[in-house]
Design an enzyme around this catalytic site. Sequence first.
Site, PDB file in Angstrom:
ATOM      1  N   LYS A   1       0.875  -1.188   0.000  1.00  0.00           N
ATOM      2  CA  LYS A   1       0.000   0.000   0.000  1.00  0.00           C
ATOM      3  C   LYS A   1       0.897   1.218   0.000  1.00  0.00           C
ATOM      4  O   LYS A   1       2.046   1.162   0.446  1.00  0.00           O
ATOM      5  CB  LYS A   1      -0.877   0.025   1.262  1.00  0.00           C
ATOM      6  CG  LYS A   1      -2.124   0.868   1.121  1.00  0.00           C
ATOM      7  CD  LYS A   1      -3.251   0.064   0.516  1.00  0.00           C
ATOM      8  CE  LYS A   1      -4.464   0.892   0.185  1.00  0.00           C
ATOM      9  NZ  LYS A   1      -5.617   0.028  -0.151  1.00  0.00           N
TER      10      LYS A   1
ATOM     11  N   ASP B   1      -7.011   4.130  -4.538  1.00  0.00           N
ATOM     12  CA  ASP B   1      -7.692   4.002  -3.244  1.00  0.00           C
ATOM     13  C   ASP B   1      -8.306   5.384  -3.013  1.00  0.00           C
ATOM     14  O   ASP B   1      -8.535   6.115  -3.987  1.00  0.00           O
ATOM     15  CB  ASP B   1      -6.688   3.599  -2.132  1.00  0.00           C
ATOM     16  CG  ASP B   1      -7.387   3.160  -0.842  1.00  0.00           C
ATOM     17  OD1 ASP B   1      -7.851   2.017  -0.777  1.00  0.00           O
ATOM     18  OD2 ASP B   1      -7.500   3.971   0.108  1.00  0.00           O
TER      19      ASP B   1
HETATM   20  P1  NDP Z   1     -12.980   7.625  -3.070  1.00  0.00           P
HETATM   21  O1  NDP Z   1     -11.911   8.628  -2.862  1.00  0.00           O
HETATM   22  O2  NDP Z   1     -13.512   7.394  -4.425  1.00  0.00           O
HETATM   23  O3  NDP Z   1     -14.223   7.948  -2.120  1.00  0.00           O
HETATM   24  C1  NDP Z   1     -14.064   8.054  -0.751  1.00  0.00           C
HETATM   25  C2  NDP Z   1     -15.381   8.466  -0.131  1.00  0.00           C
HETATM   26  O4  NDP Z   1     -15.298   8.345   1.287  1.00  0.00           O
HETATM   27  C3  NDP Z   1     -15.748   9.914  -0.419  1.00  0.00           C
HETATM   28  O5  NDP Z   1     -17.126  10.035  -0.406  1.00  0.00           O
HETATM   29  C4  NDP Z   1     -15.106  10.630   0.773  1.00  0.00           C
HETATM   30  O6  NDP Z   1     -15.677  11.887   1.077  1.00  0.00           O
HETATM   31  C5  NDP Z   1     -15.378   9.645   1.889  1.00  0.00           C
HETATM   32  N1  NDP Z   1     -14.341   9.774   2.919  1.00  0.00           N
HETATM   33  C6  NDP Z   1     -13.012   9.590   2.757  1.00  0.00           C
HETATM   34  N2  NDP Z   1     -12.358   9.816   3.901  1.00  0.00           N
HETATM   35  C7  NDP Z   1     -13.303  10.160   4.783  1.00  0.00           C
HETATM   36  C8  NDP Z   1     -13.255  10.509   6.142  1.00  0.00           C
HETATM   37  N3  NDP Z   1     -12.086  10.553   6.812  1.00  0.00           N
HETATM   38  N4  NDP Z   1     -14.439  10.793   6.759  1.00  0.00           N
HETATM   39  C9  NDP Z   1     -15.607  10.749   6.068  1.00  0.00           C
HETATM   40  N5  NDP Z   1     -15.716  10.427   4.778  1.00  0.00           N
HETATM   41  C10 NDP Z   1     -14.581  10.129   4.157  1.00  0.00           C
HETATM   42  O7  NDP Z   1     -12.401   6.262  -2.440  1.00  0.00           O
HETATM   43  P2  NDP Z   1     -12.901   4.772  -2.662  1.00  0.00           P
HETATM   44  O8  NDP Z   1     -14.357   4.732  -2.896  1.00  0.00           O
HETATM   45  O9  NDP Z   1     -11.986   4.138  -3.641  1.00  0.00           O
HETATM   46  O10 NDP Z   1     -12.550   4.120  -1.246  1.00  0.00           O
HETATM   47  C11 NDP Z   1     -13.505   4.016  -0.183  1.00  0.00           C
HETATM   48  C12 NDP Z   1     -13.075   2.935   0.782  1.00  0.00           C
HETATM   49  O11 NDP Z   1     -13.001   1.673   0.093  1.00  0.00           O
HETATM   50  C13 NDP Z   1     -11.693   3.105   1.412  1.00  0.00           C
HETATM   51  O12 NDP Z   1     -11.706   2.567   2.709  1.00  0.00           O
HETATM   52  C14 NDP Z   1     -10.792   2.244   0.525  1.00  0.00           C
HETATM   53  O13 NDP Z   1      -9.622   1.835   1.208  1.00  0.00           O
HETATM   54  C15 NDP Z   1     -11.719   1.082   0.265  1.00  0.00           C
HETATM   55  N6  NDP Z   1     -11.427   0.254  -0.896  1.00  0.00           N
HETATM   56  C16 NDP Z   1     -11.292   0.787  -2.142  1.00  0.00           C
HETATM   57  C17 NDP Z   1     -11.048  -0.019  -3.227  1.00  0.00           C
HETATM   58  C18 NDP Z   1     -10.976   0.505  -4.615  1.00  0.00           C
HETATM   59  O14 NDP Z   1     -10.844  -0.297  -5.529  1.00  0.00           O
HETATM   60  N7  NDP Z   1     -11.085   1.816  -4.855  1.00  0.00           N
HETATM   61  C19 NDP Z   1     -10.867  -1.471  -3.067  1.00  0.00           C
HETATM   62  C20 NDP Z   1     -11.100  -1.954  -1.727  1.00  0.00           C
HETATM   63  C21 NDP Z   1     -11.349  -1.101  -0.699  1.00  0.00           C
HETATM   64  P3  NDP Z   1     -14.885  13.231   0.666  1.00  0.00           P
HETATM   65  O15 NDP Z   1     -14.961  13.289  -0.810  1.00  0.00           O
HETATM   66  O16 NDP Z   1     -15.598  14.332   1.365  1.00  0.00           O
HETATM   67  O17 NDP Z   1     -13.486  13.051   1.177  1.00  0.00           O
HETATM   68  O1  2IT Z   2      -7.933  -1.696  -0.782  1.00  0.00           O
HETATM   69  C1  2IT Z   2      -7.860  -2.199  -1.920  1.00  0.00           C
HETATM   70  O2  2IT Z   2      -7.984  -3.407  -2.126  1.00  0.00           O
HETATM   71  C2  2IT Z   2      -7.644  -1.287  -3.046  1.00  0.00           C
HETATM   72  N1  2IT Z   2      -7.592  -0.075  -2.842  1.00  0.00           N
HETATM   73  C3  2IT Z   2      -7.455  -1.843  -4.435  1.00  0.00           C
HETATM   74  C4  2IT Z   2      -6.046  -2.329  -4.637  1.00  0.00           C
HETATM   75  C5  2IT Z   2      -5.695  -2.742  -6.026  1.00  0.00           C
HETATM   76  O3  2IT Z   2      -4.514  -3.051  -6.214  1.00  0.00           O
HETATM   77  O4  2IT Z   2      -6.549  -2.789  -6.910  1.00  0.00           O
END
Ligand code: NDP
Ligand code: 2IT
Length: 449
Positions: free
Chosen positions: A122, A162
Amino acid sequence: MSDFLQALKAKNPGEPEFIQAVTELYESIIPVLDKNTALRKHNILDRIVEPERLVTFRVTWTDDQGKVQVNRGYRIQMNSAIGPYKGGLRFHPSVNQGILKFLAFEQIFKNALTGLPMGGGKGGSDFDPKGKSDAEVMRFCQAFMAELYRHIGPDTDVPAGDIGVGGREIGYLFGMYKKLRNEWTGVLTGKGLGWGGSLIRPEATGYGNVFFAENMLETVGQTFKGKRCLVSGSGNVAQYTIEKLLQLGATPVTASDSSGYIYDEKGIDTKKLEFIMDLKNNRRGRIAEYADAFASAVFVPVDAKLDYNPLWNHKADCAFPSATQNEINGKDAQNLINNGIQLVSEGANMPSDLEAVNIFLSNNILYAPGKASNAGGVATSGLEMSQNSLRLYWTSEEVEARLKAIMRNIHAEALATSKKYGHERNYVVGANIAGFEKVANAMIAQGVV
Ligand code: NDP
Ligand code: 2IT
């Protein structure tokens, strides 16, 4: 507290999220450690919590006013026993070493569960993309890659997105890597369609989570039809969770960002989801605007004085936390239970704190920990790597079918492992042990390195 956890705390001060992630895994695997002397002989536990390599670097870039800005960049190469390091990059002001170590640690076991050859890693930066121009984001990404490129490669370490890192950022990062190395390789995943990206990768985490939840519902003879669902976040994972829930006949009623959440009593339908996607992906606005656009919705701003999040205090059947770590505390978990929640499936990484997890488990609801239920994103990244190596593209039907099969396998394996160890239906124990055993066996086979 065990000697192991005490020593871990002493050795990793100021890293509460990392301690939390290790504690959850450790408590699940105690029966495995007790039974398997090879694990103790090879000291797998102490080795698996120590990053193989941790790189931190200065990122210097110039903002639109001509001012020189400095951020801190990181890449944590946690474990390469079963494949090249693999995991996302997070750009968010809260990013620090402890948060990235927890994420890299979770990633080891999640990636193992997918059944694909991927190790755990990461990275990211405390850079805040909010309010930055496209040109600033590009210059930051280029400066970040100007250092990161020497540590990664398609057979070494393959980053992805992420929080704060989506298609735009991956494009700028990839462009700089290619320029520096003079080499077109699948060094990053989440690339755009037409230049190496895989169909369904943007959708994969949200879709995969809903597939996992569908598998859990199946075990009790139910489907998503008519189920009211709470979703947090409004980014990549939340958007495609809502999309798949709609396709399966559920009614998602909430979405959020860091300023608050919306509750739409009539449900977020396809047109309203389109509004959220445009708002967040193109206009980069705030979720409050949803309530201005749709009369059936209210916006509830974050209230720092509350010790719970009112988003989790609505009557609903299912919950999909998809924003960030520790967004559900013990009080939130109890509120969900009191409101009759039947299923919680984590899209975010470690969104429930340890107290919340225990409340879900002791109430015997269907509860899926992120390392199992959100593995569809990285699994489809693995499929993107395969397509890049084959130098061809699969159709969206083919990728989605593979994603669905992978999620079904993870569900079956977690369930079977929970049963084998006498905790039937406890997906935390099942996923932790199943992921851990694969990595630990590979480490033992490869000797003390
Ligand atoms: P994005 O940046 O696309 O979206 C994040 C969302 O969460 C936004 O709505 C953001 O609001 C909100 N957010 C982020 N930080 C905070 C905080 N501290 N408090 C409140 N709201 C918050 O990220 P993703 O959708 O990609 O990721 C969301 C979650 O999923 C994370 O935990 C990530 O690690 C996990 N994840 C992502 C994967 C991926 O493929 N993208 C895979 C597996 C897990 P704002 O815009 O106001 O910051
Ligand atoms: O938390 C996760 O699994 C991710 N943000 C996606 C990682 C990846 O390599 O696609």
